[in-house]
Every structure is written in structure tokens, then in C-alpha cells.
Write a protein that holds these residues in place. Structure first.
Motif, PDB file in Angstrom:
ATOM      1  N   SER A 128      -1.798   0.983  -1.237  1.00 57.00           N
ATOM      2  CA  SER A 128      -2.093   1.006  -2.671  1.00 57.00           C
ATOM      3  C   SER A 128      -0.812   1.141  -3.482  1.00 57.00           C
ATOM      4  O   SER A 128       0.221   1.574  -2.977  1.00 57.00           O
ATOM      5  N   LYS A 129      -0.898   0.784  -4.761  1.00 60.14           N
ATOM      6  CA  LYS A 129       0.280   0.884  -5.628  1.00 60.14           C
ATOM      7  C   LYS A 129       0.766   2.317  -5.751  1.00 60.14           C
ATOM      8  O   LYS A 129       1.967   2.580  -5.799  1.00 60.14           O
ATOM      9  N   ALA A 130      -0.161   3.261  -5.787  1.00 62.15           N
ATOM     10  CA  ALA A 130       0.224   4.676  -5.914  1.00 62.15           C
ATOM     11  C   ALA A 130       1.020   5.137  -4.696  1.00 62.15           C
ATOM     12  O   ALA A 130       2.014   5.855  -4.824  1.00 62.15           O
ATOM     13  N   VAL A 131       0.599   4.700  -3.514  1.00 62.18           N
ATOM     14  CA  VAL A 131       1.308   5.093  -2.301  1.00 62.18           C
ATOM     15  C   VAL A 131       2.637   4.350  -2.193  1.00 62.18           C
ATOM     16  O   VAL A 131       3.632   4.921  -1.738  1.00 62.18           O
ATOM     17  N   VAL A 132       2.675   3.092  -2.634  1.00 66.29           N
ATOM     18  CA  VAL A 132       3.943   2.362  -2.668  1.00 66.29           C
ATOM     19  C   VAL A 132       4.958   3.139  -3.490  1.00 66.29           C
ATOM     20  O   VAL A 132       6.113   3.312  -3.089  1.00 66.29           O
ATOM     21  N   SER A 133       4.534   3.649  -4.638  1.00 67.78           N
ATOM     22  CA  SER A 133       5.424   4.413  -5.500  1.00 67.78           C
ATOM     23  C   SER A 133       5.860   5.707  -4.823  1.00 67.78           C
ATOM     24  O   SER A 133       7.041   6.064  -4.840  1.00 67.78           O
ATOM     25  N   GLU A 134       4.900   6.407  -4.211  1.00 72.24           N
ATOM     26  CA  GLU A 134       5.222   7.676  -3.534  1.00 72.24           C
ATOM     27  C   GLU A 134       6.239   7.458  -2.425  1.00 72.24           C
ATOM     28  O   GLU A 134       7.204   8.209  -2.292  1.00 72.24           O
ATOM     29  N   ILE A 135       6.036   6.422  -1.622  1.00 79.81           N
ATOM     30  CA  ILE A 135       6.922   6.161  -0.495  1.00 79.81           C
ATOM     31  C   ILE A 135       8.285   5.676  -0.963  1.00 79.81           C
ATOM     32  O   ILE A 135       9.319   6.069  -0.421  1.00 79.81           O
ATOM     33  N   SER A 136       8.318   4.837  -1.993  1.00 77.28           N
ATOM     34  CA  SER A 136       9.608   4.336  -2.475  1.00 77.28           C
ATOM     35  C   SER A 136      10.440   5.430  -3.137  1.00 77.28           C
ATOM     36  O   SER A 136      11.666   5.415  -3.076  1.00 77.28           O
ATOM     37  N   GLU A 137       9.773   6.402  -3.754  1.00 76.71           N
ATOM     38  CA  GLU A 137      10.495   7.514  -4.386  1.00 76.71           C
ATOM     39  C   GLU A 137      10.902   8.585  -3.387  1.00 76.71           C
ATOM     40  O   GLU A 137      11.816   9.366  -3.653  1.00 76.71           O
ATOM     41  N   ASN A 138      10.228   8.656  -2.245  1.00 78.63           N
ATOM     42  CA  ASN A 138      10.504   9.689  -1.251  1.00 78.63           C
ATOM     43  C   ASN A 138      10.494   9.067   0.149  1.00 78.63           C
ATOM     44  O   ASN A 138       9.655   9.391   0.980  1.00 78.63           O
TER      45      ASN A 138
END
Length: 203
Positions: free
Chosen positions: A81-91
Motif C-alpha cells: 500500500s502507499k502508506a507502507v511504501v512511505s513508512e518503508i522509504s522513510e525508515n
């Protein structure tokens, strides 16, 4: 030094035997790359029980299915999901520690992923005890987890019992041959992040 207690799924420890009982107590400052270490350590717990731990990259790790190439690499998934993409890319994952422990009748592999924030994700791979169906049922019916925290999904064609608690998040991935316990107790690591890591495990 600030202590961080990192433990595998307690359900695995209590339901599937002593070989699954693992706790690591480490300060934030002592997380290091041991994949390149020359050290081999043998510990005798009793006359009848001994084990040998070696850095996984120095051991015969043909039976290991935990990926060792996720450092500074985007996680690949068709369903992310987009939310997890963001979480993983930031951390993202920035380092790892990989060990193989030989108990004589079983080799357990363990990989600790260190994230950019300093948080950790740990994965254990063990031979399955019992059938996949009975193992899934044991996790689902365990008193160790609140029923509201548990749900079951399919990951790469295998059942996964997911615990989305606070702060404990666990993905118990059950294949025909192995149990993978993927977990974190860090608040900035979501169950969805752990599921994406679990999707990288291919048998």
C-alpha cells in the motif's frame, strides 16, 4: 546505556518447545555487523545440551530462506500500500546481523534488520513442529495474545498468523517445512511493515 529487550514470539517459545526460547538484551549502542566476524562461539548449557553459533554468511546457509540482501534495497511487492511504501522509504533497512545456531538436530537461522531510525526487526527460521494447520491453530488460540490483536492472512501461499499489538507486532509465517517469526517491539514499526518483510521470504 538504554536497554532494549527484543524477544521472539512468546507463543513460539511456549507452544513449540525450548528451541524457540530466545531473548536478546542489547543496548542501542551494541548493534553491530557480525556477518563479517571471525568469532565462533560454543556454549555448553549442560552435559546434554550444547549449541554452536556462527555468523550466517560464514556458515552453510543453503537452507536459510530469510533474505540477506535487503539492506538499502526497496522491498518488492505487488500488493504494497502507499502508506507502507512511505513508512518503508522513510525508515529503510540500513544494516543486518545474521546468525546460524546449530543445536545438533536443527539449525536455526536468525536475522536482525536495523532500520534507519535505530529500530529493529528480527526474524527467526526454525523447522516446523507438527503440521502447518496445527501450528496455525496453536497461534490463533494462544492465551498469550488478545483475540482482538490476532488475524490470519496468506503470504506467498502460506498462512500467516499476525499479531498487531502495542507495542508488540508479530508475523508468524507457517510453511510446510518452516516457521518464521518476524517481529518488532518498536513503536515506529507497523505490522504492515513486517508483512512486507515476510513477503520477501521465498521457499
Amino acid at each position: 546505556m538504554k536497554k532494549k529487550i527484543l524477544s521472539t514470539s512468546l507463543a513460539a517459545a511456549l507452544l513449540l518447545g525450548g528451541v524457540y526460547t530466545f531473548n536478546a538484551y542489547a543496548s542501542d549502542e551494541t548493534i553491530t555487523k557480525t556477518t563479517t566476524s571471525e568469532v565462533k562461539q560454543t556454549s555448553d548449557v549442560s552435559a546434554d545440551y550444547s549449541y554452536t553459533t556462527t555468523p550466517l554468511l560464514e556458515a552453510d546457509h543453503a537452507g536459510n530462506h530469510i533474505p540477506l540482501d535487503l539492506v538499502n534495497k526497496p522491498l518488492s511487492s505487488n500488493t504494497i500500500s502507499k502508506a507502507v511504501v512511505s513508512e518503508i522509504s522513510e525508515n529503510p533497512i540500513v544494516d543486518l546481523n545474521a546468525l546460524a545456531t546449530d543445536y545438533g538436530n536443527e539449525v536455526q537461522t536468525r536475522v536482525d534488520y536495523k532500520l534507519k531510525s535505530g529500530s529493529e526487526i528480527q526474524i527467526f527460521q526454525n523447522d516446523i513442529q507438527g503440521t502447518p494447520e496445527s501450528t496455525v491453530e496453536m497461534f490463533k488460540n494462544s492465551d498469550l495474545y488478545a483475540s482482538s490483536e490476532i488475524y490470519v492472512e496468506e503470504i506467498n501461499g502460506h498462512k500467516a498468523v499476525i499479531v498487531d499489538g502495542e507495542p508488540r507486532k508479530v508475523v508468524n509465517l507457517v510453511s510446510n517445512d518452516h516457521l518464521y517469526v518476524i517481529f518488532s517491539v518498536d513503536l515506529d514499526v507497523s505490522a504492515d511493515y513486517l508483512k512486507e518483510v515476510a513477503k520477501q521470504i521465498i521457499e
